[in-house]
Design a protein around this motif. Structure first.
Motif, mmCIF file in Angstrom:
data_model
loop_
_atom_site.group_PDB
_atom_site.id
_atom_site.type_symbol
_atom_site.label_atom_id
_atom_site.label_comp_id
_atom_site.label_asym_id
_atom_site.label_seq_id
_atom_site.Cartn_x
_atom_site.Cartn_y
_atom_site.Cartn_z
ATOM 1 N N SER A 2 0.673 -1.637 -0.556
ATOM 2 C CA SER A 2 -0.167 0.121 0.180
ATOM 3 C C SER A 2 0.932 1.087 0.354
ATOM 4 C CB SER A 2 -0.851 0.110 1.519
ATOM 5 O OG SER A 2 -1.240 -1.318 0.723
ATOM 6 N N LEU A 3 0.857 2.585 -0.443
ATOM 7 C CA LEU A 3 0.646 3.361 -0.979
ATOM 8 C C LEU A 3 1.430 4.030 1.115
ATOM 9 C CD1 LEU A 3 1.892 6.171 -2.059
ATOM 10 C CD2 LEU A 3 -0.320 7.246 -2.283
ATOM 11 N N LEU A 4 -0.225 3.934 1.731
ATOM 12 C CA LEU A 4 0.378 4.830 2.800
ATOM 13 C C LEU A 4 -0.370 3.703 4.090
ATOM 14 C CD1 LEU A 4 0.222 6.678 5.163
ATOM 15 C CD2 LEU A 4 -2.009 7.035 5.020
ATOM 16 N N THR A 5 0.051 3.345 5.476
ATOM 17 C CA THR A 5 -0.786 1.845 5.990
ATOM 18 C C THR A 5 -0.518 2.864 7.428
ATOM 19 O OG1 THR A 5 0.919 0.410 4.317
ATOM 20 C CG2 THR A 5 -0.025 -0.654 6.881
ATOM 21 N N PHE A 24 -5.769 1.084 9.504
ATOM 22 C CA PHE A 24 -6.913 1.793 7.655
ATOM 23 C C PHE A 24 -5.062 1.921 6.543
ATOM 24 C CE2 PHE A 24 -6.015 6.218 6.672
ATOM 25 C CZ PHE A 24 -5.820 6.791 7.984
ATOM 26 N N GLU A 25 -5.353 1.632 5.555
ATOM 27 C CA GLU A 25 -4.415 1.572 4.108
ATOM 28 C C GLU A 25 -5.412 2.676 2.870
ATOM 29 O OE1 GLU A 25 -3.925 -2.292 3.280
ATOM 30 O OE2 GLU A 25 -3.171 -3.064 4.682
ATOM 31 N N VAL A 26 -4.070 3.205 2.509
ATOM 32 C CA VAL A 26 -4.294 3.314 1.038
ATOM 33 C C VAL A 26 -3.846 3.274 -0.026
ATOM 34 C CG1 VAL A 26 -4.432 5.803 0.142
ATOM 35 C CG2 VAL A 26 -5.040 5.767 2.588
ATOM 36 N N GLU A 27 -4.621 2.692 -1.112
ATOM 37 C CA GLU A 27 -3.365 1.399 -2.367
ATOM 38 C C GLU A 27 -3.556 2.974 -2.924
ATOM 39 O OE1 GLU A 27 -2.968 -0.974 -2.196
ATOM 40 O OE2 GLU A 27 -3.650 -1.674 -0.327
ATOM 41 N N THR A 28 -2.447 3.576 -3.791
ATOM 42 C CA THR A 28 -2.204 3.946 -5.168
ATOM 43 C C THR A 28 -3.136 3.898 -5.685
ATOM 44 O OG1 THR A 28 0.466 3.391 -4.974
ATOM 45 C CG2 THR A 28 -0.549 4.846 -6.739
ATOM 46 N N GLY A 29 -3.387 5.540 -6.177
ATOM 47 C CA GLY A 29 -5.020 5.035 -7.232
ATOM 48 C C GLY A 29 -5.532 5.468 -6.950
ATOM 49 N N GLN A 30 -6.000 5.167 -5.386
ATOM 50 C CA GLN A 30 -8.069 5.148 -4.654
ATOM 51 C C GLN A 30 -8.398 6.056 -4.433
ATOM 52 O OE1 GLN A 30 -7.170 2.195 -1.670
ATOM 53 N NE2 GLN A 30 -8.294 0.765 -2.876
ATOM 54 N N ILE A 31 -9.119 6.156 -4.020
ATOM 55 C CA ILE A 31 -9.986 7.044 -3.254
ATOM 56 C C ILE A 31 -10.053 7.158 -2.647
ATOM 57 C CG2 ILE A 31 -11.460 9.089 -3.262
ATOM 58 C CD1 ILE A 31 -12.129 9.496 -6.045
ATOM 59 N N VAL A 32 -9.757 7.197 -0.812
ATOM 60 C CA VAL A 32 -10.314 6.451 1.014
ATOM 61 C C VAL A 32 -10.824 7.474 1.320
ATOM 62 C CG1 VAL A 32 -9.410 5.756 2.581
ATOM 63 C CG2 VAL A 32 -8.759 4.691 0.735
ATOM 64 N N GLY A 201 -2.494 10.917 -11.215
ATOM 65 C CA GLY A 201 -1.203 10.260 -10.003
ATOM 66 C C GLY A 201 -1.496 10.229 -8.970
ATOM 67 N N TYR A 202 -2.752 10.941 -8.382
ATOM 68 C CA TYR A 202 -3.198 11.582 -7.384
ATOM 69 C C TYR A 202 -3.592 10.382 -6.417
ATOM 70 C CZ TYR A 202 -1.722 16.654 -8.676
ATOM 71 O OH TYR A 202 -1.484 17.585 -9.264
ATOM 72 N N SER A 203 -3.162 9.811 -4.610
ATOM 73 C CA SER A 203 -3.898 9.418 -4.490
ATOM 74 C C SER A 203 -4.936 10.549 -3.314
ATOM 75 C CB SER A 203 -3.390 8.166 -4.036
ATOM 76 O OG SER A 203 -2.557 7.097 -4.674
ATOM 77 N N ILE A 204 -6.071 9.937 -3.163
ATOM 78 C CA ILE A 204 -6.708 10.697 -2.091
ATOM 79 C C ILE A 204 -7.157 9.909 -1.170
ATOM 80 C CG2 ILE A 204 -8.637 12.076 -1.700
ATOM 81 C CD1 ILE A 204 -6.961 13.102 -4.344
ATOM 82 N N LEU A 205 -6.865 10.813 0.284
ATOM 83 C CA LEU A 205 -7.630 10.525 0.940
ATOM 84 C C LEU A 205 -8.495 11.351 1.856
ATOM 85 C CD1 LEU A 205 -7.455 8.409 3.756
ATOM 86 C CD2 LEU A 205 -5.927 9.586 4.879
ATOM 87 N N LEU A 206 -9.871 11.308 2.373
ATOM 88 C CA LEU A 206 -10.513 12.257 2.576
ATOM 89 C C LEU A 206 -11.676 12.263 3.328
ATOM 90 C CD1 LEU A 206 -12.249 14.532 0.211
ATOM 91 C CD2 LEU A 206 -13.778 12.481 0.001
ATOM 92 N N ILE A 207 -11.632 13.389 4.146
ATOM 93 C CA ILE A 207 -12.335 13.555 5.122
ATOM 94 C C ILE A 207 -13.604 14.279 4.794
ATOM 95 C CG2 ILE A 207 -12.956 14.259 7.036
ATOM 96 C CD1 ILE A 207 -10.078 13.600 8.006
ATOM 97 N N GLU A 208 -15.229 14.127 4.606
ATOM 98 C CA GLU A 208 -16.359 14.739 4.374
ATOM 99 C C GLU A 208 -17.277 13.837 5.067
ATOM 100 O OE1 GLU A 208 -15.967 17.130 2.146
ATOM 101 O OE2 GLU A 208 -17.385 16.738 3.084
ATOM 102 N N HIS A 209 -18.565 15.048 5.883
ATOM 103 C CA HIS A 209 -19.528 15.025 6.403
ATOM 104 C C HIS A 209 -20.515 14.993 5.199
ATOM 105 C CE1 HIS A 209 -18.866 15.276 10.099
ATOM 106 N NE2 HIS A 209 -17.948 16.013 10.093
ATOM 107 N N ASP A 210 -20.121 15.380 4.066
ATOM 108 C CA ASP A 210 -21.585 14.865 2.816
ATOM 109 C C ASP A 210 -21.349 13.861 1.881
ATOM 110 O OD1 ASP A 210 -22.812 15.041 0.215
ATOM 111 O OD2 ASP A 210 -22.523 17.412 -0.059
#
Ligand SMILES: Nc1ncnc2c1ncn2[C@@H]1O[C@H](COP(=O)(O)OP(=O)(O)OP(=O)(O)O)[C@@H](O)[C@H]1O
Ligand SMILES: [Mg+2]
Lengths: 260, 331
Positions: A2-5, A24-32, A201-210
């Motif tokens: 994973s990109l981020l573990t 948690f994990e974020v894989e490359t190319g994902q929107i988590v 080429g950006y992977s995304i980790l998102l916090i959102e209430h919507d």
């Protein structure tokens, strides 16, 4: 790999466990996405990821390297940038300057080059300006380049903050409630904008209430409550999870999470 | 393109030529004296502007670096009889090094805490100058400071000294101008605007602050050298807290972060009290009001100050005439 573990990370303030044993994990190319009620500890996770808070325990691997508890200014060079829940722009500076600050780690010339205004400096500055304008054109903000950002409408400022975080070409972009305060139309635009980011080429980790935004664009979702991870899965699974519904509206309520 | 480049360079060249014209045209010693002081105070105001205006770290101890530079330069000249150019460099290094040493702990503080800390530092330096009698001769001050000798010429007359002071001022101004128009200057501005965001963008905030503080201190040290070899006598009473306030007033009046403003304000606050000597006692009253303005105007950029707005208007018009892009070369 994973990109981020993030494994077993905890952080407490005095007696309050703001984040406990979060993994948690974020894989490359994902929107988590990370969701959860107010005070669940989501922003604290971002602050742990970017060195503003030190982890009490646990480890954070980014691109195969341990990155917990480093000084905050070192994360850009590793390819990790973020936006803030409460807009943190440089208000008296122009839009272009704001983006140039986001790009500053990629502008390489020395202090002496600056003092003597050398060719190397002029070329590097020229290139940086071109790159900054390119990213502004990308988000159709090039018309604002010379405006001070404190004079811009809120929605535009939010967009600018994302542009500033993107310009250095990070591998992972942390977005803390990018849709907060936006009207439905702006939110839709934002959704399609974020959706296009993995392709660039950006992977995304998102916090959102919507919730409709989250459910529409996320590849994977983690749900937090009282500092703990209470659920995870693809949007369809999370929507139906009774624990998630309970966390949001209490026992016996109907699913507004599912409502979208 | 080329023509525009030439055009762009022509205004500063004319201005500089006019400034150098002053010592050659003005024969009145009193006016030349004011001219020298304007150069010295402009260096002080511009250098303080770097750290307090551009970077937002308000310091009320700038006179201390001025004093350190003056004493360092005078002592080196008296004891070793070295060329003045070396003395200036020694003064800048002495003040710069002390700037680093004090800056590292002090710049961990922010806002009011930093202000109080720098006030304390200023007082400390004054007391050392006053009480380290074996080195500084204490309240008696240093006398018989040698005049500068440049290219075999002893700088004696007011007009000669004005040329020297003006040259040093222009050199320092150019350095500041170039810093401000680089990513390093931009980063300092970002630190003023939002430290957390600046840090997130990869700026080592504390290090940048310390470096800016040291540069400002070194420049003030050079100004001190300029003073010492002009007055030929220095004593601790020159480098008091009131004078730090005075320099800060120049920065505030000229507009925080706006270098030409600092020069204009330094000129005004030097020339006006001279022309209105009878009103001299109101100076502190005016400073008082200015400082209140500073507190009210915290985080406000120079364009919102009266002089800044006025300056920006004229500046904008000049730029328009010259058909320049706005934003380039802007502080
Ligand atoms: N620096 C701090 N000192 C003390 N408590 C803190 C600190 N930062 C966060 N907290 C507490 O930790 C808990 C989690 O806060 P956090 O900001 O991470 O929540 P969040 O999930 O981002 O909430 P929201 O959706 O409202 O943004 C809250 O109870 C908050 O009060
Ligand atoms: Mg939050």
């Amino acid at each position: 790999m994973s990109l981020l573990t993030v494994s077993d990370v905890s952080k407490s303030f005095g007696g309050l466990a703001a984040v406990s044993h979060m993994s948690f994990e974020v894989e490359t190319g994902q929107i988590v996405s990370i969701i959860g009620p107010n005070g669940a500890g989501k922003t604290t996770v971002f602050n742990l990821l970017t060195g503003f808070y030190t982890c009490d325990e646990g480890s954070i691997l980014f691109d195969g390297e341990e990155i917990s508890n480093l000084p905050p200014y070192t994360y850009v060079e590793r390819g990790l940038t973020r936006t803030f829940q409460n807009l943190k722009l440089f208000p008296a500076m122009t839009v272009l300057e704001n983006v140039l600050i986001g790009y500053q780690s990629c502008i390489s010339y020395g202090r002496l080059d600056a003092v003597f205004h050398t060719r190397k400096k002029r070329q590097a500055e020229q290139k940086a300006r071109e790159r900054a304008m390119e990213i502004l054109r990308d988000i159709e903000m090039d018309g604002y380049a010379k405006d001070r950002c404190m004079n811009l409408p809120y929605g535009v400022q939010k967009q600018l903050e994302i542009a500033r975080a993107m310009v250095s070409g990070p591998k992972l972009l942390l977005l803390d409630e990018p849709a907060a305060g936006l009207n439905p139309q702006e939110t839709d635009q934002l959704a399609s904008f974020i959706q296009r980011l993995p392709g660039k080429g950006y992977s995304i980790l998102l916090i959102e209430h919507d919730m409709s935004l989250v459910m529409n664009i996320s590849d994977y979702i983690y749900v937090m409550d009282y500092g703990k991870k209470i659920a995870q899965g693809i949007p369809g699974e999370v929507q139906k999870n009774p624990q998630v519904i309970e966390a949001y509206i209490g026992k016996g309520g109907k699913s507004y999470v599912a409502g979208g | 393109m080329k023509i525009q480049k030439v055009k762009k360079g022509i205004l500063p060249v004319l201005l500089i030529a006019a400034l150098y014209g002053i010592p050659f045209c003005v024969k009145n010693q009193y006016m030349l004296r004011i001219g020298v002081y304007v150069c010295i105070y402009s260096i002080l105001a511009c250098s303080l502007n770097l750290i307090s205006g551009v970077c937002g770290q308000v310091s009320m101890g700038h006179a201390a670096f001025y004093g350190i530079g003056a004493y360092a330069s005078a002592l080196v000249a008296i004891h070793f009889g070295i060329n003045w150019v070396v003395c200036v460099i020694a003064a800048a290094i002495a003040a710069g090094v002390i700037g680093v040493l004090i800056g590292i702990p002090a710049l961990k503080l922010s806002g009011g805490y930093l202000v109080i800390c720098t006030v304390g530092f200023g007082e400390l330096v004054r007391l050392i100058l006053l009480n380290w009698v074996s080195l500084t001769r204490g309240p008696m001050g240093l006398v018989n400071i040698p005049r500068p000798v440049l290219f075999g010429v002893t700088i004696k007359s007011g007009s000669q000294y004005m040329v020297v002071a003006l040259t040093l001022f222009l050199l320092i101004y150019l350095i500041l101008h170039n810093i401000l128009n680089s990513k390093y200057g931009r980063n300092l501005k970002a630190i003023r605007e939002d430290e957390i965001a600046a840090e997130t963008m990869g700026i080592h905030v504390h290090r940048e602050k310390v470096i800016a503080f040291a540069i400002a201190a070194a420049m003030a040290g050079a100004a001190g050298s300029l003073l010492a070899h002009y007055m030929l006598f220095i004593s601790p009473t020159i480098f008091v807290g009131d004078f730090s306030t005075n320099i800060l007033s120049m920065v505030v009046l000229g507009g925080m972060g706006f270098m030409p403003g600092s020069v204009i304000a330094a000129t005004l606050l030097t020339v006006i009290p001279e022309t209105l000597r009878g009103l001299d006692k109101y100076r502190m009253l005016i400073y008082g009001f200015l400082l209140i303005g500073l507190m009210l105007g915290k985080n406000v950029s120079w364009e919102t100050t009266a002089l800044g707005r006025w300056g920006a208007g004229i500046w904008g018009k000049i730029r328009q005439r010259r058909g320049l892009k706005e934003g380039d070369g802007k502080v």
